[in-house]
Design a protein around this motif. Structure first.
Motif, PDB file in Angstrom:
ATOM      1  N   LEU B  23      -4.766  12.581   2.510  1.00 13.77           N
ATOM      2  CA  LEU B  23      -3.793  11.499   2.299  1.00 13.77           C
ATOM      3  C   LEU B  23      -3.769  10.555   3.501  1.00 13.77           C
ATOM      4  CD1 LEU B  23      -0.914  13.470   0.529  1.00 13.77           C
ATOM      5  CD2 LEU B  23      -2.291  11.668  -0.462  1.00 13.77           C
ATOM      6  N   ILE B  24      -3.893  11.101   4.711  1.00 13.80           N
ATOM      7  CA  ILE B  24      -3.949  10.238   5.906  1.00 13.80           C
ATOM      8  C   ILE B  24      -5.199   9.353   5.838  1.00 13.80           C
ATOM      9  CG2 ILE B  24      -4.281  10.194   8.429  1.00 13.80           C
ATOM     10  CD1 ILE B  24      -2.479  12.572   8.661  1.00 13.80           C
ATOM     11  N   PHE B  25      -6.308   9.983   5.425  1.00 14.76           N
ATOM     12  CA  PHE B  25      -7.564   9.239   5.318  1.00 14.76           C
ATOM     13  C   PHE B  25      -7.409   8.074   4.346  1.00 14.76           C
ATOM     14  CE2 PHE B  25     -11.408   8.531   2.779  1.00 14.76           C
ATOM     15  CZ  PHE B  25     -12.254   8.035   3.769  1.00 14.76           C
ATOM     16  N   PHE B  26      -6.815   8.356   3.172  1.00 14.24           N
ATOM     17  CA  PHE B  26      -6.641   7.293   2.179  1.00 14.24           C
ATOM     18  C   PHE B  26      -5.694   6.204   2.700  1.00 14.24           C
ATOM     19  CE2 PHE B  26      -8.372  10.259  -1.085  1.00 14.24           C
ATOM     20  CZ  PHE B  26      -9.385   9.414  -1.516  1.00 14.24           C
ATOM     21  N   GLY B  27      -4.648   6.633   3.410  1.00 16.26           N
ATOM     22  CA  GLY B  27      -3.708   5.670   4.002  1.00 16.26           C
ATOM     23  C   GLY B  27      -4.437   4.720   4.929  1.00 16.26           C
ATOM     24  N   VAL B  28      -5.285   5.268   5.792  1.00 12.55           N
ATOM     25  CA  VAL B  28      -6.046   4.460   6.763  1.00 12.55           C
ATOM     26  C   VAL B  28      -7.079   3.607   6.023  1.00 12.55           C
ATOM     27  CG1 VAL B  28      -7.670   4.580   8.688  1.00 12.55           C
ATOM     28  CG2 VAL B  28      -5.680   6.080   8.670  1.00 12.55           C
ATOM     29  N   PHE B  29      -7.756   4.244   5.066  1.00 10.78           N
ATOM     30  CA  PHE B  29      -8.803   3.541   4.313  1.00 10.78           C
ATOM     31  C   PHE B  29      -8.238   2.319   3.567  1.00 10.78           C
ATOM     32  CE2 PHE B  29     -11.123   2.960   0.298  1.00 10.78           C
ATOM     33  CZ  PHE B  29     -12.400   2.725   0.781  1.00 10.78           C
ATOM     34  N   PHE B  30      -7.130   2.512   2.867  1.00 10.28           N
ATOM     35  CA  PHE B  30      -6.558   1.397   2.107  1.00 10.28           C
ATOM     36  C   PHE B  30      -5.969   0.308   3.011  1.00 10.28           C
ATOM     37  CE2 PHE B  30      -7.025   4.262  -1.479  1.00 10.28           C
ATOM     38  CZ  PHE B  30      -7.484   3.386  -2.445  1.00 10.28           C
ATOM     39  N   SER B  31      -5.464   0.732   4.189  1.00 11.99           N
ATOM     40  CA  SER B  31      -4.950  -0.292   5.100  1.00 11.99           C
ATOM     41  C   SER B  31      -6.121  -1.132   5.642  1.00 11.99           C
ATOM     42  CB  SER B  31      -4.116   0.324   6.228  1.00 11.99           C
ATOM     43  OG  SER B  31      -4.894   1.221   6.980  1.00 11.99           O
ATOM     44  N   PHE B  32      -7.292  -0.495   5.797  1.00 12.79           N
ATOM     45  CA  PHE B  32      -8.485  -1.239   6.217  1.00 12.79           C
ATOM     46  C   PHE B  32      -8.963  -2.167   5.091  1.00 12.79           C
ATOM     47  CE2 PHE B  32     -10.355   1.783   9.689  1.00 12.79           C
ATOM     48  CZ  PHE B  32      -9.304   1.411  10.517  1.00 12.79           C
ATOM     49  N   SER B  33      -8.812  -1.677   3.855  1.00 16.45           N
ATOM     50  CA  SER B  33      -9.292  -2.470   2.722  1.00 16.45           C
ATOM     51  C   SER B  33      -8.481  -3.761   2.573  1.00 16.45           C
ATOM     52  CB  SER B  33      -9.247  -1.655   1.434  1.00 16.45           C
ATOM     53  OG  SER B  33      -7.910  -1.448   1.070  1.00 16.45           O
ATOM     54  N   SER B  34      -7.331  -3.830   3.281  1.00 14.66           N
ATOM     55  CA  SER B  34      -6.528  -5.055   3.241  1.00 14.66           C
ATOM     56  C   SER B  34      -7.334  -6.248   3.775  1.00 14.66           C
ATOM     57  CB  SER B  34      -5.246  -4.873   4.060  1.00 14.66           C
ATOM     58  OG  SER B  34      -5.582  -4.541   5.390  1.00 14.66           O
ATOM     59  N   LYS B  35      -8.278  -5.952   4.657  1.00 14.01           N
ATOM     60  CA  LYS B  35      -9.142  -7.002   5.212  1.00 14.01           C
ATOM     61  C   LYS B  35      -9.956  -7.654   4.080  1.00 14.01           C
ATOM     62  CE  LYS B  35     -11.797  -9.274   8.144  1.00 14.01           C
ATOM     63  NZ  LYS B  35     -11.342 -10.600   8.491  1.00 14.01           N
ATOM     64  N   ILE B  48      -1.471 -11.595   4.818  1.00 13.35           N
ATOM     65  CA  ILE B  48      -1.876 -10.799   3.645  1.00 13.35           C
ATOM     66  C   ILE B  48      -2.417  -9.444   4.100  1.00 13.35           C
ATOM     67  CG2 ILE B  48      -3.485 -10.727   1.675  1.00 13.35           C
ATOM     68  CD1 ILE B  48      -3.148 -13.880   1.711  1.00 13.35           C
ATOM     69  N   LEU B  49      -3.183  -9.512   5.172  1.00 12.92           N
ATOM     70  CA  LEU B  49      -3.749  -8.277   5.726  1.00 12.92           C
ATOM     71  C   LEU B  49      -2.643  -7.292   6.126  1.00 12.92           C
ATOM     72  CD1 LEU B  49      -6.807  -8.422   7.954  1.00 12.92           C
ATOM     73  CD2 LEU B  49      -5.003  -6.939   8.690  1.00 12.92           C
ATOM     74  N   LYS B  50      -1.618  -7.829   6.820  1.00 15.49           N
ATOM     75  CA  LYS B  50      -0.491  -6.968   7.240  1.00 15.49           C
ATOM     76  C   LYS B  50       0.268  -6.450   6.024  1.00 15.49           C
ATOM     77  CE  LYS B  50       0.936  -8.880  11.733  1.00 15.49           C
ATOM     78  NZ  LYS B  50       2.013  -9.663  12.355  1.00 15.49           N
ATOM     79  N   ASP B  51       0.497  -7.347   5.067  1.00 15.46           N
ATOM     80  CA  ASP B  51       1.272  -6.982   3.877  1.00 15.46           C
ATOM     81  C   ASP B  51       0.616  -5.822   3.131  1.00 15.46           C
ATOM     82  OD1 ASP B  51       3.385  -7.246   2.235  1.00 15.46           O
ATOM     83  OD2 ASP B  51       2.557  -8.868   1.014  1.00 15.46           O
ATOM     84  N   VAL B  52      -0.671  -5.965   2.854  1.00 14.64           N
ATOM     85  CA  VAL B  52      -1.396  -4.932   2.098  1.00 14.64           C
ATOM     86  C   VAL B  52      -1.518  -3.653   2.949  1.00 14.64           C
ATOM     87  CG1 VAL B  52      -3.564  -4.354   0.928  1.00 14.64           C
ATOM     88  CG2 VAL B  52      -2.644  -6.670   0.773  1.00 14.64           C
ATOM     89  N   GLY B  53      -1.789  -3.835   4.217  1.00 15.29           N
ATOM     90  CA  GLY B  53      -1.946  -2.691   5.119  1.00 15.29           C
ATOM     91  C   GLY B  53      -0.673  -1.862   5.225  1.00 15.29           C
TER      92      GLY B  53
END
Lengths: 248, 253
Positions: B23-35, B48-53
């Protein structure tokens, strides 16, 4: 003074909100002499585990009193003088034996030095030398039973309660457990245990109590009870006494 | 010492579970995908990056809080390891508090990892560190503590599936309950008004801890709002833990 004294203990459970209560224990009286080994006998469902749970405060009795070394129980601190091995022990399988004993010691308010000292002694006593760093999920049932006994002894308790301690042990394990129980008795400890394995019980107990349908039907010195009940007690056994009692 | 021992054991159990890292991995992964998402949209890409992250961190930390919280207490009862703890000279109150603190420590570590990684990511992209991220951390952590306390409450008397459903429903209600606060002023009938008040104060108002919008838009947040939100969180957590202790004390094993 008795190590454990139970008077008129009653407990009933409601199996369903609409159903009436089922009585499990009915005025149970038990007296366990200090420094003795007490065998608690009964068929499945007789109420042995419920009695033990009442002693440990895991279940509240409806009526009756429980005294430990002359003092009425009720507070969590009263369990400081008890060591308990549950039936089919369940522990944290992500911990190793050493960590389990450390947790057990901390829950009993032992200092780190005391935990270290007791762990070294008990690991050796229960025969877990060399296995103390293995995770419990890799342990067999017999090995878990040893861990269970070890955690029950970490606080150097005066009263040791063992619920079916021989179940799951091979003949060598049973012999070793009998020897441990006898050595604990020699140290002045009181042992109260339930078991279905009458042969093991017969070899070590001083006193027995037979629980039938929630009532104690026989209690006293094993030899006296067998002599009173069996007409020709030349080759008397606890098994004969128990079978006679359940056929009543 | 006993509460500490139970808390550390709870933490150990949580961090030795692979799902925690997943779950931590997915949290980090999806926050990166905000880019990636920010590149596909028109407007201020950093916002937008901050919002999605932050939304990703929020979602995955809530998932960790709900599922770890529910499983850890229920498993103790189901697997009967609770016998091991409660047969020692341990108060039932200490068991609940130890579980809560252990889960709080787990969430603290998970959130620290996710927010630190995302902050470094933002720093590398924008060249600036936003100190308000610390405030976001405190607010989200308080919200997670409320969720943990609710999951402990439900799992002290219910099954994991029911507890999950109850906690998720309460989490969702918690993010819309603020509408009752607006609604209650418009009601005239005293019974309806009482009902609106009752509902509003009964359920946790989790929107009090949602500062993502303000953080993304760089809106200032007053000290009064910060303090009142944190006081509300502490009060709500204390009340839920007291109810959990009361229920757990009455429970028979």
């Amino acid at each position: 003074m008795n190590a454990l004294e139970i008077k008129a203990l009653s407990k009933s459970f409601r199996s369903n909100f609409l159903y009436k209560k089922t009585s499990i224990l009915k005025n149970v009286d038990i007296n366990v002499n200090k420094g003795s080994i007490y065998g608690f006998l009964g068929l499945n469902g007789a109420g042995k585990t419920t009695t033990i749970k009442c002693i440990l405060g895991l279940t509240r009795p409806d009526h009756g009193t429980i005294r430990l070394f002359g003092k009425e129980t009720g507070k969590a601190s009263d369990r400081a003088s008890i060591g308990f091995l549950p039936e089919s022990p369940y522990y944290y399988d992500y911990l190793n034996a050493k960590e389990t004993l450390a947790l057990s010691g901390k829950l009993s308010s032992l200092s780190n030095e005391k935990i270290k000292e007791r762990t070294a002694k008990i690991i050796s006593l229960v025969g877990l030398d060399g296995k103390e760093d293995l995770l419990l999920k890799k342990f067999s049932k017999g090995m878990l039973q040893r861990v269970g006994l070890a955690q029950a002894l970490i606080n150097d308790p005066d009263l040791i309660i063992l619920d079916e301690p021989f179940s799951g042990l091979d003949p060598i394990g049973r012999k070793e457990l009998r020897d441990i129980i006898l050595s604990l008795k020699a140290e002045g400890k009181t042992i109260f245990f339930s078991s279905h394995i009458l042969q093991d019980m017969e070899l070590i107990v001083d006193d027995i109590g037979i629980l039938m349908n929630g009532k104690i039907t026989k209690e006293g010195k094993l030899k006296d009870l067998v002599k009173k009940t069996i007409k020709h007690p030349v080759d008397y056994s606890l098994e004969d006494l128990f079978l006679k009692e359940i056929k009543k | 010492m006993k509460i500490r021992a139970i808390a550390l054991n709870t933490f150990k159990e949580a961090v030795r579970n692979k799902i925690f890292y997943l779950l931590i991995f997915f949290g980090v992964f999806f926050s990166f995908s905000s880019k990636l998402i920010s590149m596909l949209t028109i407007g201020d890409t950093l916002k937008i990056l901050k919002d999605v992250g932050f939304a990703s961190i929020n979602l995955f930390s809530v998932l960790i809080a709900i599922f770890t919280g529910i499983n850890l207490v229920y498993k103790e009862i189901e697997k009967k390891t609770v016998y091991f703890i409660l047969s020692k000279p341990v108060e039932r109150r200490d068991f609940i508090l130890g579980k809560f603190l252990g889960l709080a420590l787990t969430m603290f570590v998970a959130l620290t990892i996710m927010i630190s990684v995302f902050s470094i990511f933002i720093l590398l992209l924008s060249g600036t560190f936003d100190p308000f991220i610390l405030l976001y951390f405190i607010f989200l952590f308080t919200e997670l503590l409320i969720i943990i306390s609710i999951s402990i409450l439900f799992s002290s008397f219910s099954t994991p599936i029911l507890s999950s459903i109850f906690t998720i429903v309460l989490y969702l209600i918690g993010h819309v309950i603020w509408t009752f606060n607006e609604f209650k002023y418009k009601l005239i009938n005293p019974i309806e008004k009482f009902f609106a008040y009752f509902i509003y104060y009964l359920f946790p108002n989790l929107e009090k801890f949602n500062i993502k919008g303000a953080l993304v838009m760089n809106d200032p947040i007053s000290i009064k709002i910060i303090l009142s939100s944190l006081a509300y969180g502490i009060f709500y957590i204390s009340a839920i833990l007291l109810i959990s202790i009361h229920i757990f004390k009455r429970r028979e094993f």
